[in-house]
Design an enzyme around this catalytic site. Structure first.
Site, PDB file in Angstrom:
ATOM      1  N   LYS A  77      43.422  57.163 100.467  1.00 47.00           N
ATOM      2  CA  LYS A  77      44.145  58.408 100.722  1.00 47.00           C
ATOM      3  C   LYS A  77      45.564  58.028 101.080  1.00 47.00           C
ATOM      4  O   LYS A  77      45.811  56.971 101.654  1.00 47.00           O
ATOM      5  CB  LYS A  77      43.518  59.152 101.909  1.00 47.00           C
ATOM      6  CG  LYS A  77      43.826  60.634 101.922  1.00 47.00           C
ATOM      7  CD  LYS A  77      42.831  61.397 101.071  1.00 47.00           C
ATOM      8  CE  LYS A  77      43.064  62.890 101.137  1.00 47.00           C
ATOM      9  NZ  LYS A  77      41.970  63.648 100.535  1.00 47.00           N
ATOM     10  N   GLY A 182      35.637  78.911  97.337  1.00 45.93           N
ATOM     11  CA  GLY A 182      34.794  80.048  97.721  1.00 45.93           C
ATOM     12  C   GLY A 182      34.573  81.032  96.579  1.00 45.93           C
ATOM     13  O   GLY A 182      33.440  81.493  96.348  1.00 45.93           O
TER      14      GLY A 182
HETATM   15  P1  NAD Z   1      42.305  77.529  99.066  1.00 47.31           P
HETATM   16  O1  NAD Z   1      43.603  77.385  99.776  1.00 47.31           O
HETATM   17  O2  NAD Z   1      42.281  77.903  97.634  1.00 47.31           O
HETATM   18  O3  NAD Z   1      41.390  78.600  99.837  1.00 47.31           O
HETATM   19  C1  NAD Z   1      41.236  78.633 101.211  1.00 47.31           C
HETATM   20  C2  NAD Z   1      40.947  80.086 101.601  1.00 47.31           C
HETATM   21  O4  NAD Z   1      40.568  80.109 102.973  1.00 47.31           O
HETATM   22  C3  NAD Z   1      42.128  81.032 101.475  1.00 47.31           C
HETATM   23  O5  NAD Z   1      41.677  82.229 100.868  1.00 47.31           O
HETATM   24  C4  NAD Z   1      42.546  81.326 102.935  1.00 47.31           C
HETATM   25  O6  NAD Z   1      43.062  82.645 103.089  1.00 47.31           O
HETATM   26  C5  NAD Z   1      41.223  81.197 103.628  1.00 47.31           C
HETATM   27  N1  NAD Z   1      41.277  80.848 105.041  1.00 47.31           N
HETATM   28  C6  NAD Z   1      42.077  79.968 105.675  1.00 47.31           C
HETATM   29  N2  NAD Z   1      41.772  79.897 106.987  1.00 47.31           N
HETATM   30  C7  NAD Z   1      40.731  80.756 107.162  1.00 47.31           C
HETATM   31  C8  NAD Z   1      39.923  81.105 108.271  1.00 47.31           C
HETATM   32  N3  NAD Z   1      40.127  80.546 109.459  1.00 47.31           N
HETATM   33  N4  NAD Z   1      38.921  81.999 108.085  1.00 47.31           N
HETATM   34  C9  NAD Z   1      38.703  82.568 106.883  1.00 47.31           C
HETATM   35  N5  NAD Z   1      39.429  82.247 105.784  1.00 47.31           N
HETATM   36  C10 NAD Z   1      40.415  81.351 105.934  1.00 47.31           C
HETATM   37  O7  NAD Z   1      41.551  76.136  99.314  1.00 47.31           O
HETATM   38  P2  NAD Z   1      40.362  75.520  98.463  1.00 47.31           P
HETATM   39  O8  NAD Z   1      40.899  74.602  97.439  1.00 47.31           O
HETATM   40  O9  NAD Z   1      39.417  76.600  98.081  1.00 47.31           O
HETATM   41  O10 NAD Z   1      39.676  74.578  99.555  1.00 47.31           O
HETATM   42  C11 NAD Z   1      38.900  75.139 100.608  1.00 47.31           C
HETATM   43  C12 NAD Z   1      38.355  74.017 101.470  1.00 47.31           C
HETATM   44  O11 NAD Z   1      37.515  73.174 100.683  1.00 47.31           O
HETATM   45  C13 NAD Z   1      39.400  73.104 102.086  1.00 47.31           C
HETATM   46  O12 NAD Z   1      38.954  72.719 103.358  1.00 47.31           O
HETATM   47  C14 NAD Z   1      39.418  71.905 101.166  1.00 47.31           C
HETATM   48  O13 NAD Z   1      39.821  70.716 101.851  1.00 47.31           O
HETATM   49  C15 NAD Z   1      37.966  71.826 100.767  1.00 47.31           C
HETATM   50  N6  NAD Z   1      37.721  71.184  99.478  1.00 47.31           N
HETATM   51  C16 NAD Z   1      38.346  71.635  98.370  1.00 47.31           C
HETATM   52  C17 NAD Z   1      38.077  71.046  97.148  1.00 47.31           C
HETATM   53  C18 NAD Z   1      38.720  71.558  95.869  1.00 47.31           C
HETATM   54  O14 NAD Z   1      38.332  71.089  94.807  1.00 47.31           O
HETATM   55  N7  NAD Z   1      39.641  72.489  95.907  1.00 47.31           N
HETATM   56  C19 NAD Z   1      37.196  69.960  97.070  1.00 47.31           C
HETATM   57  C20 NAD Z   1      36.539  69.524  98.230  1.00 47.31           C
HETATM   58  C21 NAD Z   1      36.820  70.157  99.436  1.00 47.31           C
END
Ligand code: NAD
Length: 372
Positions: A77, A182
């Protein structure tokens, strides 16, 4: 001197490189944790408040995630100390400067993370010839667009539901954090007959026990609007997603959202960890005691990195999805079989699986003998 080695243990880190390039105002840290399984894949995080410790901890998490996923890659990382909202031309300079500085760290393959994106990976590839999470035009597989992580999460859920005798038809789903992971998870679950009863974003939670209109909510978010802008459903505060009874609860927002103080509010049968470290160890223990199945993050949300590894091998989008489905189902099964055998926590079983794979790979390396 000892301070630099404060993270050192049997697995790594192999290298912790601090980079300073004053001409572009670059300060960065690259943590290459363990490369026994192959060159380390891990994201480049840009934020003003990152740290060496964060780089190391995230690199270690990638060692486990990549090994648990059965990928021929180690964990790494990097963090760049900067505000990602800077003007694009400044960002390009900074990222290109970073790329040139890591040109010789050939056992590290950068990918996107918080504050960096496909375009940034395109600049890095242009400078040094290696990066994953690239724009489609130069051979990338757009993992957020195809929903690689959400797709993998649903593969884990689909395998796990057999373990507890849950049918997906009519299963109630709550998504905390209606972003990329999500939304795609909700979409793939809906295709299997499940019903989204609540979703949250930073505007709050929207609830409808009769089922929310997924397509409308996805369209709303695509316009950059908030869930609370939707005309139907009950509107509650951001935290309320924890209180909605369901069969499958998906944390897909932030770390540390469920802990000892609020775990009693959660009423579900499966928690599928889309976000990284969304539950404390105590919360996972309490849920296991109540018979709730928690699918650990580095098993269930590995779809993104499996996709990135497929891209690195030059595979197609379709092949990447097949690989995500196969690997995540197999790994979830291995973890659940171990849980059944030992009665331990899924996270403990998943960690043993990952460490065992890293140790086996280390035995093949001249300079990497595992302990024992
Ligand atoms: P994203 O930014 O697209 O979505 C995050 C969502 O969470 C947004 O809609 C935001 O409004 C909402 N949010 C933020 N804080 C919040 C809270 N306290 N309560 C409710 N909603 C809240 O991000 P993403 O790419 O969907 O990633 C989501 C999580 O999954 C992150 O923690 C990321 O590290 C993890 N992750 C993502 C991936 C990927 O492929 N994108 C892979 C592994 C892990």
């Amino acid at each position: 001197m000892e301070d630099v080695f404060r993270f050192a243990d049997d697995l790594g880190p192999l290298k912790l490189v601090h980079i300073h390039r004053s001409s572009v105002g670059l300060k960065a840290v690259v943590a290459i944790d363990n490369v026994a399984c192959g060159p380390a894949i891990g994201g480049v995080r840009m934020a003003p408040d990152v740290s060496t410790e964060e780089a190391f901890r995230l690199a270690r998490a990638m060692t486990f995630k990549n090994a648990a996923a059965g990928l021929p890659h180690g964990g790494g990382k990097s963090v760049i100390f900067a505000d990602p909202k800077m003007p694009l031309s400044d960002k390009e300079q900074l990222i290109r400067g970073f790329a040139a500085a890591i040109a010789d760290l050939k056992e590290y393959i950068p990918g996107p993370d918080m504050g960096t994106d496909e375009l940034a990976m395109g600049w890095i590839k242009d400078e040094i010839g290696r990066a994953v999470g690239l724009p489609r035009e130069i051979g990338g597989i757009p993992l957020d667009e195809i929903g690689a992580t959400g797709f993998g999460l649903v593969a884990a859920i689909d395998l796990a539901r057999e373990h507890i005798g849950l049918s997906l038809t009519g299963a109630r789903v709550v998504v905390q954090g209606f972003g990329s992971v999500g939304q795609h998870a909700a979409r793939f679950l809906a295709e299997k007959g499940a019903v989204l009863v609540a979703a949250s974003d930073t505007s709050g939670t929207i609830v409808d026990e009769g089922g929310l209109d997924l397509a409308v909510l996805v369209a709303l978010k695509a316009e950059g609007r908030a869930l609370h802008d939707h005309s139907r459903g009950r509107k509650l505060g951001m935290e309320a997603a924890i209180d909605v009874p369901c069969d499958i609860w998906i944390p897909a927002a932030r770390p540390d959202v469920i802990h000892g103080d609020n775990v009693a509010r959660l009423h579900t049968r499966i928690v599928a960890e889309g976000a990284n470290i969304p539950l404390s160890g105590e919360a996972e223990q309490v849920l296991a005691g109540r018979g709730v199945l928690v699918l650990p993050d580095f098993i269930a949300n590995a779809g993104g990195v499996i996709c990135a590894a497929a891209e690195y091998r030059g595979e197609t989008e379709g092949a990447a999805l097949v690989s995500i489905n196969e690997k995540i189902r197999a790994n979830t099964k291995a973890v659940l079989d171990e849980v059944r055998r030992t009665g331990g926590l899924p996270r403990t079983a998943a960690t043993s699986l990952a460490v065992e794979r890293v140790h086996r790979a280390m035995r093949t390396r001249r300079w990497d003998a595992p302990p024992g």
